[in-house]
Scaffold this active site. Structure first.
Site, short mmCIF file in Angstrom:
data_model
loop_
_atom_site.label_atom_id
_atom_site.label_comp_id
_atom_site.label_asym_id
_atom_site.label_seq_id
_atom_site.Cartn_x
_atom_site.Cartn_y
_atom_site.Cartn_z
N ARG A 1 -38.71 -9.28 39.11
CA ARG A 1 -37.78 -10.08 39.91
C ARG A 1 -38.49 -10.78 41.07
O ARG A 1 -38.20 -11.94 41.36
CB ARG A 1 -36.63 -9.22 40.43
CG ARG A 1 -35.69 -8.74 39.31
CD ARG A 1 -34.65 -7.79 39.82
NE ARG A 1 -35.33 -6.61 40.38
CZ ARG A 1 -34.79 -5.78 41.24
NH1 ARG A 1 -33.56 -5.96 41.67
NH2 ARG A 1 -35.45 -4.73 41.69
N ASN B 1 -31.74 -7.42 37.47
CA ASN B 1 -31.89 -6.46 36.38
C ASN B 1 -30.54 -6.23 35.73
O ASN B 1 -29.51 -6.19 36.42
CB ASN B 1 -32.42 -5.12 36.91
CG ASN B 1 -33.89 -5.16 37.24
OD1 ASN B 1 -34.62 -6.02 36.78
ND2 ASN B 1 -34.33 -4.22 38.05
#
Length: 92
Positions: free
Chosen positions: A20, A38
């Site tokens: 990320r 996620n």
């Protein structure tokens, strides 16, 4: 220049490896807006809005991923741009 929006679903070893944060840095580099998060099934979802060229370059980075990741598949879904994003953020 026309804006595009794409949702990317990234599969592989992509959680717990800094993916990320990698995506957020790539978005800044390519001047795209949106988010990355996620998912409970072990995938990572990213939504990007920007010029067609910038979003395509962002996708190339997503396919590569950070050093410790192993990207197996990136699914791309075309969306209508909403213009609702003012940055690219990591969602929890």
């Amino acid at each position: 220049m026309a804006k595009v929006a794409r949702k990317f679903l990234i599969r592989g070893d992509v959680q717990g490896v800094g993916y990320r944060f990698f995506a957020q840095r790539a978005a800044a580099r390519h001047q795209v807006l949106g988010y990355v998060r996620n998912c409970s099934d072990g995938t990572v979802e990213a939504l990007a809005e920007g010029s067609a060229n910038n979003v395509e370059e962002f996708k190339k980075d997503l396919v590569t991923g950070p050093q410790w990741s192993s990207v197996q598949q990136v699914e791309e879904i075309n969306l209508e741009p909403t213009g609702q994003f003012s940055s690219f953020r990591i969602e929890r």
